[in-house]
Design an enzyme around this catalytic site. Structure first.
Site, PDB file in Angstrom:
ATOM      1  N   HIS A   1      -3.056 -56.780  32.139  1.00  0.00           N
ATOM      2  CA  HIS A   1      -3.048 -58.022  31.467  1.00  0.00           C
ATOM      3  C   HIS A   1      -4.673 -57.496  30.598  1.00  0.00           C
ATOM      4  O   HIS A   1      -5.138 -57.644  30.526  1.00  0.00           O
ATOM      5  CB  HIS A   1      -3.310 -58.813  32.750  1.00  0.00           C
TER       6      HIS A   1
ATOM      7  N   CYS B   1      15.850 -31.477  15.925  1.00  0.00           N
ATOM      8  CA  CYS B   1      14.799 -33.063  16.276  1.00  0.00           C
ATOM      9  C   CYS B   1      13.331 -32.878  15.722  1.00  0.00           C
ATOM     10  O   CYS B   1      13.219 -33.143  14.865  1.00  0.00           O
ATOM     11  CB  CYS B   1      15.041 -32.264  17.739  1.00  0.00           C
TER      12      CYS B   1
ATOM     13  N   GLU C   1      29.050 -51.959   9.511  1.00  0.00           N
ATOM     14  CA  GLU C   1      29.324 -51.127  10.412  1.00  0.00           C
ATOM     15  C   GLU C   1      30.663 -51.917  10.651  1.00  0.00           C
ATOM     16  O   GLU C   1      30.889 -52.843  10.585  1.00  0.00           O
ATOM     17  CB  GLU C   1      27.735 -51.347  11.915  1.00  0.00           C
TER      18      GLU C   1
ATOM     19  N   LYS D   1      10.812 -39.812  12.989  1.00  0.00           N
ATOM     20  CA  LYS D   1       9.569 -41.363  13.548  1.00  0.00           C
ATOM     21  C   LYS D   1       8.167 -40.695  12.707  1.00  0.00           C
ATOM     22  O   LYS D   1       7.662 -42.329  12.823  1.00  0.00           O
ATOM     23  CB  LYS D   1       9.031 -40.369  14.216  1.00  0.00           C
TER      24      LYS D   1
ATOM     25  N   ASP E   1      23.791 -31.505  22.378  1.00  0.00           N
ATOM     26  CA  ASP E   1      24.233 -32.240  21.333  1.00  0.00           C
ATOM     27  C   ASP E   1      25.674 -31.313  22.229  1.00  0.00           C
ATOM     28  O   ASP E   1      27.128 -32.007  21.254  1.00  0.00           O
ATOM     29  CB  ASP E   1      24.289 -32.321  20.547  1.00  0.00           C
TER      30      ASP E   1
ATOM     31  N   LEU F   1      12.761 -22.167  14.834  1.00  0.00           N
ATOM     32  CA  LEU F   1      12.580 -22.907  16.463  1.00  0.00           C
ATOM     33  C   LEU F   1      12.492 -24.337  16.345  1.00  0.00           C
ATOM     34  O   LEU F   1      11.664 -25.163  15.140  1.00  0.00           O
ATOM     35  CB  LEU F   1      11.393 -22.323  17.272  1.00  0.00           C
ATOM     36  N   GLY F   2      13.236 -25.005  17.161  1.00  0.00           N
ATOM     37  CA  GLY F   2      12.800 -26.453  17.494  1.00  0.00           C
ATOM     38  C   GLY F   2      14.349 -26.937  17.361  1.00  0.00           C
ATOM     39  O   GLY F   2      13.853 -28.617  17.479  1.00  0.00           O
TER      40      GLY F   2
ATOM     41  N   GLY G   1      27.285 -46.900   8.504  1.00  0.00           N
ATOM     42  CA  GLY G   1      27.206 -47.065   9.890  1.00  0.00           C
ATOM     43  C   GLY G   1      25.998 -47.438  10.413  1.00  0.00           C
ATOM     44  O   GLY G   1      24.611 -47.373   9.899  1.00  0.00           O
TER      45      GLY G   1
END
Length: 461
Positions: free
Chosen positions: A438, A46, A201, A55, A305, A42-43, A178
């Site tokens: 800010h 990604c 590329e 990441k 996808d 599962l998952g 790429g």
């Protein structure tokens, strides 16, 4: 083979990645019975080979850069190199915690998880081993795979993104074939880890699908980081021996490396599913759908996808929510690709949503489009991060914001507000009235809106 009872479930979902599990969870929330067929974990990509593990590696790369550059901030620290095995343990720990959480969610929702490879034996019937699961509705959510180049053999010193995550040691020299999202993200990681990196590329710019202003800024930043790149250059072949890999370029030049990453995009995972055998139209492997994600067969949908367009986990997730609500009769709003935020997590980060300047001018004419670029040199928080970059806003003249495009350290965190601007057809004059805290990088969005509305503060109109 076991013969099924008619319509065992309201919904059968084929694939347990972002699009598949989102479909299943939302359908259960809406009171529908659901079977989720998954051949692996599962998952999907990604969680296990894509978004999350990469990441984690990018964060480790950020820490490496921080240690290396600590003296610039008055901090005494040393950089002694990268323990790739320890990075892998950290990465796998992140993935494992999320995986266990997802398993708990699915189990708690009462979804029937069917483990194994599914194949259609009817328009809404899926064979898994010796059993068949049927539903009033079928959702194809089988995701994508890393594309390769015809004639280039994957293995040894030549890898896709899957192999890049499995490296046991760091290469000294890497050639990345790429220069889109996957290529620049892994190039960024390896450079932070001390590798020599060259990107090749074929199109004129890195990240060629982004607004050209971001491509130019990224190329400038990569030159500063000593990440080499060749744009407008095609490869003619890749070979390897026991000690090196060799990338042949058009024009006759050859690049030698310890590792070659082939990062030329991802293809839809639809082979062997039996879709066409049961009347579901395909186009070069992608499932053909309308804007409601309905296929050519009644009661069969496709998400993520396998549907041509942006290949992003959160697009698949949004598709899944949409289809579940569509099946439940809630008449949801279709998911539009141009309204989906996009982030490339290299250093510096790229974040965008909506139309590029070129796309906006094609749609509205040169006279119908106005743009403004706010340089992060005027942003206090960006200066404390020592980040260069910009925020570019594209608007229709006397009309709403059509696109927002940003580059700089951590700018991916700002794309949420930008997405609201674009998807709510906000005018710069409207959002210029928002008060931005800010000092934050978020102020850069406010400054760009002020300038485009004709009231610049820390910038020239």
């Amino acid at each position: 083979m076991t013969q099924p009872a008619p319509h065992d479930h309201d919904v059968v979902v084929l694939g347990g990645g972002s699009g598949g599990y989102a479909t299943a969870l939302r359908a259960r929330q809406l009171g529908l019975s659901v079977a989720l067929v998954e051949a692996d974990k599962l998952g999907g990509t990604c969680l296990h080979q894509g978004c999350i593990p990469t990441k984690a590696m990018l964060h480790a790369a950020e820490v490496a850069d921080a240690a290396r550059e600590a003296s610039a901030f008055g901090v005494r620290a040393t950089y002694d190199g990268v323990d790739l095995a320890a990075v892998a343990r950290y990465r796998e720990g992140v993935v494992d915690r999320l995986y266990r959480g997802l398993q708990g969610l699915v189990r708690g929702a009462g979804i029937d998880v069917v483990e194994g490879t599914g194949r259609l034996v009817g328009p809404r019937s899926v064979a898994v081993g010796d059993s068949v699961v049927t539903g009033r509705n079928l959702v194809v959510a089988t995701g994508s795979y890393a594309r390769t180049i015809p004639g280039v053999e994957i293995g040894g010193r030549v890898v896709t993104s899957d192999g890049a995550l499995a490296l046991a040691e760091l290469p000294q020299r890497v050639v990345v074939v790429g220069g889109s999202v996957i290529g620049v993200e892994l190039a960024s990681v390896w450079r932070s880890f001390g590798c020599e990196v060259t990107i090749v590329e074929a199109l004129p710019h890195l990240v060629p699908l982004e607004d050209e202003a971001l491509s130019v800024q990224l190329e400038r930043a990569f030159r500063k980081r000593k990440i080499a790149f060749r744009t407008g250059t095609a490869i003619t072949g890749v070979k390897q021996d026991d000690t090196s890999a060799y990338v042949s370029l058009e024009g006759g030049e050859t690049l030698e490396a310890d590792l070659v990453l082939v990062a030329v995009g991802r293809g839809p995972r639809t082979d062997g599913l039996g879709l066409a055998d049961h009347g579901i139209d395909l186009d070069r492997g992608f499932v053909v759908t309308d804007e409601h994600l309905r296929t050519s067969v009644e009661g069969v949908y496709a998400v993520g996808d396998v549907v041509r367009g942006l290949q992003l986990a959160h697009r698949g997730f949004a598709h899944g929510l949409f289809v579940a609500e569509e099946i439940a009769g809630r008449a949801p709003q279709p998911v539009v690709d141009s309204g989906i935020p996009r982030v490339t997590y290299c250093e510096p980060e790229l974040a965008s949503v909506g139309l590029t300047e070129a796309q906006a001018r094609a749609a509205h004419g040169d006279a119908g489009v106005a743009t403004y670029e706010y340089n992060l040199a005027g942003n206090g928080k960006s200066q404390t991060l020592r980040s260069a970059g910009l925020v570019k806003v594209v608007r229709e003249v006397d009309g709403p914001v059509l696109g927002v495009h940003m580059i700089g350290s951590r700018m991916g965190e700002q794309v949420g507000e930008a997405s609201l601007w674009v998807n709510w057809d906000a005018f710069p004059e409207d959002v210029a009235a928002f008060v931005h805290a800010h000092p934050t990088q978020n102020e850069a969005l406010g400054e760009a809106a002020l300038a485009l509305a004709g009231s610049p503060l820390h910038a020239h109109a």
